[in-house]
Motif scaffolding. Structure first.
Motif, PDB file in Angstrom:
ATOM      1  N   ILE A 110       0.842  -1.205   0.000  1.00 35.13           N
ATOM      2  CA  ILE A 110       0.000   0.000   0.000  1.00 35.13           C
ATOM      3  C   ILE A 110       0.873   1.250   0.000  1.00 35.13           C
ATOM      4  O   ILE A 110       0.606   2.221  -0.714  1.00 35.13           O
ATOM      5  N   GLY A 111       1.941   1.227   0.785  1.00 33.79           N
ATOM      6  CA  GLY A 111       2.848   2.369   0.828  1.00 33.79           C
ATOM      7  C   GLY A 111       3.486   2.641  -0.509  1.00 33.79           C
ATOM      8  O   GLY A 111       3.595   3.792  -0.943  1.00 33.79           O
ATOM      9  N   LEU A 112       3.899   1.584  -1.201  1.00 28.96           N
ATOM     10  CA  LEU A 112       4.514   1.744  -2.522  1.00 28.96           C
ATOM     11  C   LEU A 112       3.504   2.295  -3.531  1.00 28.96           C
ATOM     12  O   LEU A 112       3.831   3.182  -4.335  1.00 28.96           O
ATOM     13  N   LEU A 114       0.805   4.116  -2.869  1.00 29.30           N
ATOM     14  CA  LEU A 114       0.515   5.516  -2.535  1.00 29.30           C
ATOM     15  C   LEU A 114       1.679   6.423  -2.927  1.00 29.30           C
ATOM     16  O   LEU A 114       1.466   7.566  -3.356  1.00 29.30           O
ATOM     17  N   LEU A 115       2.897   5.921  -2.781  1.00 29.83           N
ATOM     18  CA  LEU A 115       4.064   6.699  -3.197  1.00 29.83           C
ATOM     19  C   LEU A 115       4.007   6.993  -4.693  1.00 29.83           C
ATOM     20  O   LEU A 115       4.291   8.119  -5.129  1.00 29.83           O
ATOM     21  N   ARG A 116       3.598   6.012  -5.462  1.00 34.98           N
ATOM     22  CA  ARG A 116       3.553   6.183  -6.921  1.00 34.98           C
ATOM     23  C   ARG A 116       2.426   7.104  -7.367  1.00 34.98           C
ATOM     24  O   ARG A 116       2.630   7.978  -8.218  1.00 34.98           O
ATOM     25  N   TYR A 117       1.242   6.931  -6.798  1.00 32.92           N
ATOM     26  CA  TYR A 117       0.077   7.627  -7.323  1.00 32.92           C
ATOM     27  C   TYR A 117      -0.329   8.869  -6.530  1.00 32.92           C
ATOM     28  O   TYR A 117      -1.136   9.654  -7.001  1.00 32.92           O
ATOM     29  N   VAL A 118       0.192   9.033  -5.318  1.00 31.19           N
ATOM     30  CA  VAL A 118      -0.123  10.235  -4.532  1.00 31.19           C
ATOM     31  C   VAL A 118       1.052  11.204  -4.545  1.00 31.19           C
ATOM     32  O   VAL A 118       0.886  12.393  -4.833  1.00 31.19           O
ATOM     33  N   VAL A 119       2.241  10.706  -4.254  1.00 26.97           N
ATOM     34  CA  VAL A 119       3.413  11.581  -4.181  1.00 26.97           C
ATOM     35  C   VAL A 119       3.855  12.013  -5.572  1.00 26.97           C
ATOM     36  O   VAL A 119       3.998  13.196  -5.874  1.00 26.97           O
ATOM     37  N   PHE A 120       4.087  11.033  -6.460  1.00 29.10           N
ATOM     38  CA  PHE A 120       4.619  11.352  -7.785  1.00 29.10           C
ATOM     39  C   PHE A 120       3.588  12.010  -8.692  1.00 29.10           C
ATOM     40  O   PHE A 120       3.935  12.852  -9.529  1.00 29.10           O
ATOM     41  N   THR A 121       2.321  11.658  -8.531  1.00 26.76           N
ATOM     42  CA  THR A 121       1.287  12.202  -9.413  1.00 26.76           C
ATOM     43  C   THR A 121       0.765  13.544  -8.923  1.00 26.76           C
ATOM     44  O   THR A 121       0.719  14.525  -9.669  1.00 26.76           O
ATOM     45  N   LEU A 122       0.373  13.613  -7.651  1.00 21.08           N
ATOM     46  CA  LEU A 122      -0.185  14.861  -7.121  1.00 21.08           C
ATOM     47  C   LEU A 122       0.893  15.864  -6.747  1.00 21.08           C
ATOM     48  O   LEU A 122       0.632  17.069  -6.731  1.00 21.08           O
ATOM     49  N   ASN A 123       2.091  15.372  -6.428  1.00 22.08           N
ATOM     50  CA  ASN A 123       3.185  16.242  -5.996  1.00 22.08           C
ATOM     51  C   ASN A 123       2.751  17.150  -4.848  1.00 22.08           C
ATOM     52  O   ASN A 123       3.046  18.345  -4.811  1.00 22.08           O
ATOM     53  N   ALA A 124       2.015  16.557  -3.894  1.00 26.41           N
ATOM     54  CA  ALA A 124       1.479  17.311  -2.763  1.00 26.41           C
ATOM     55  C   ALA A 124       2.518  17.409  -1.648  1.00 26.41           C
ATOM     56  O   ALA A 124       3.499  16.645  -1.627  1.00 26.41           O
ATOM     57  N   LEU A 203       6.644   5.199   6.299  1.00 31.29           N
ATOM     58  CA  LEU A 203       8.016   5.171   5.783  1.00 31.29           C
ATOM     59  C   LEU A 203       8.074   5.605   4.321  1.00 31.29           C
ATOM     60  O   LEU A 203       8.960   6.367   3.914  1.00 31.29           O
ATOM     61  N   PHE A 204       7.132   5.150   3.509  1.00 30.13           N
ATOM     62  CA  PHE A 204       7.121   5.488   2.086  1.00 30.13           C
ATOM     63  C   PHE A 204       6.727   6.947   1.857  1.00 30.13           C
ATOM     64  O   PHE A 204       7.214   7.575   0.915  1.00 30.13           O
ATOM     65  N   LEU A 205       5.846   7.496   2.688  1.00 30.44           N
ATOM     66  CA  LEU A 205       5.281   8.818   2.425  1.00 30.44           C
ATOM     67  C   LEU A 205       5.987   9.934   3.173  1.00 30.44           C
ATOM     68  O   LEU A 205       5.672  11.109   2.959  1.00 30.44           O
ATOM     69  N   SER A 206       6.919   9.615   4.068  1.00 29.51           N
ATOM     70  CA  SER A 206       7.650  10.654   4.789  1.00 29.51           C
ATOM     71  C   SER A 206       8.631  11.354   3.850  1.00 29.51           C
ATOM     72  O   SER A 206       9.029  10.805   2.812  1.00 29.51           O
ATOM     73  N   GLY A 207       9.015  12.567   4.234  1.00 27.70           N
ATOM     74  CA  GLY A 207       9.966  13.335   3.432  1.00 27.70           C
ATOM     75  C   GLY A 207      11.064  13.917   4.296  1.00 27.70           C
ATOM     76  O   GLY A 207      11.100  13.695   5.513  1.00 27.70           O
ATOM     77  N   PRO A 208      11.968  14.672   3.704  1.00 28.16           N
ATOM     78  CA  PRO A 208      13.076  15.262   4.458  1.00 28.16           C
ATOM     79  C   PRO A 208      12.578  16.164   5.589  1.00 28.16           C
ATOM     80  O   PRO A 208      11.841  17.125   5.355  1.00 28.16           O
ATOM     81  N   GLY A 209      12.949  15.826   6.804  1.00 25.35           N
ATOM     82  CA  GLY A 209      12.565  16.632   7.959  1.00 25.35           C
ATOM     83  C   GLY A 209      11.136  16.462   8.402  1.00 25.35           C
ATOM     84  O   GLY A 209      10.707  17.122   9.355  1.00 25.35           O
ATOM     85  N   VAL A 210      10.372  15.594   7.749  1.00 22.63           N
ATOM     86  CA  VAL A 210       8.966  15.380   8.101  1.00 22.63           C
ATOM     87  C   VAL A 210       8.742  13.881   8.249  1.00 22.63           C
ATOM     88  O   VAL A 210       8.846  13.134   7.270  1.00 22.63           O
ATOM     89  N   SER A 211       8.437  13.435   9.457  1.00 20.24           N
ATOM     90  CA  SER A 211       8.225  12.009   9.676  1.00 20.24           C
ATOM     91  C   SER A 211       7.290  11.811  10.854  1.00 20.24           C
ATOM     92  O   SER A 211       7.218  12.644  11.760  1.00 20.24           O
TER      93      SER A 211
END
Length: 257
Positions: A110-112, A114-124, A203-211
């Motif tokens: 699920i994390g992978l 969401l990483l593909r379709y939420v992070v890379f697509t929406l760039n939110a 783990l998949f959706l966290s970013g630099p300085g945000v966890s």
């Protein structure tokens, strides 16, 4: 037979609670490394966890994401649960299974996704990504808990309210909502605890300085192996157990599970 049953019961309790006892005791260690049995006794590690900035920031984020995702999951899940419980939908059982998919599919998958379709697509932003990802995970909990309550609620009282002049929506808020309030609160507690302790998706959706706090604890252990991790783990476990205990005592959580 009675002696054997009691012995097995105590063995199971020891198996389940033994690791928790070890973690609690390790948090009271006076030494500088995470060991068991503790090297003396001290409260300094329980005090130290409140002074670590990374834990403070990730705790606030975990609470914000947990509450926000739980509320969104309830807003989306309660109508779905009502539709499943009250209407004969085509492929109803298939829909119920699909809604429960996030409970069945491993979190790393699920994390992978969401990483593909939420992070890379929406760039939110990372915070919004975490909120959306956790909402996806929590919707099944809202649907299952609330639908279990609706299945036990007689539909004729709702029909009586409609016959007396209420609209279908008005009857829902006037008759159904008060009767499933306990289930909604139980779903809120269960969903919040699930979100707060979620690791693979975070783990998949966290970013630099945000966890989130659980992932921050993992990264903290890569560089520091002191008993503060045990102390924080013990406090989080105690908090979750207390929330579940109070929910069970006040609302009867087991009735909806």
């Amino acid at each position: 037979m009675q002696f054997l049953s009691r012995s097995l019961l105590w063995l199971v309790l020891l198996f389940l609670l033994g690791p928790f006892v070890v973690i609690v005791a390790a948090g009271f260690s006076a030494g500088d490394t995470l060991t068991f049995p503790p090297q003396g006794w001290s409260l300094r590690w329980y005090i130290k966890i409140f002074t670590i900035p990374e834990f403070q920031h990730s705790f606030v984020l975990s609470v914000w994401v947990g509450v926000g995702a739980t509320l969104l999951a309830l807003v989306l899940g309660v109508p779905v649960a009502y539709a499943i419980a009250r209407y004969r939908l085509p492929f109803g059982e298939t829909i119920r299974t699909l809604v429960s998919a996030p409970l069945i599919v491993p979190g790393i998958i699920i994390g992978l996704a969401l990483l593909r379709y939420v992070v890379f697509t929406l760039n939110a932003p990372v915070e919004i990504t975490l909120l959306l990802g956790h909402t996806t995970l929590l919707i099944p909990y809202a649907v299952r808990v609330v639908s279990a309550s609706l299945d036990n609620l007689r539909s004729d009282i709702e029909e009586a309210a409609v016959l007396l002049g209420r609209s279908r929506l008005g009857a829902f808020f006037a008759v159904v909502m008060p009767n499933i309030r306990g289930a909604i609160l139980a779903a809120f507690v269960l969903s919040f605890i699930t979100s707060f302790n979620q690791v693979p998706v975070s783990l998949f959706l966290s970013g630099p300085g945000v966890s989130m706090l659980p992932t921050q604890m993992l990264w903290y252990m890569e560089y520091t192996y002191d008993p503060s991790i045990a102390a924080l783990s013990a406090l989080l476990a105690l908090g979750a157990m207390l929330m579940v205990f109070l929910t069970e005592r006040l609302l009867g959580l087991s009735r909806y599970m």
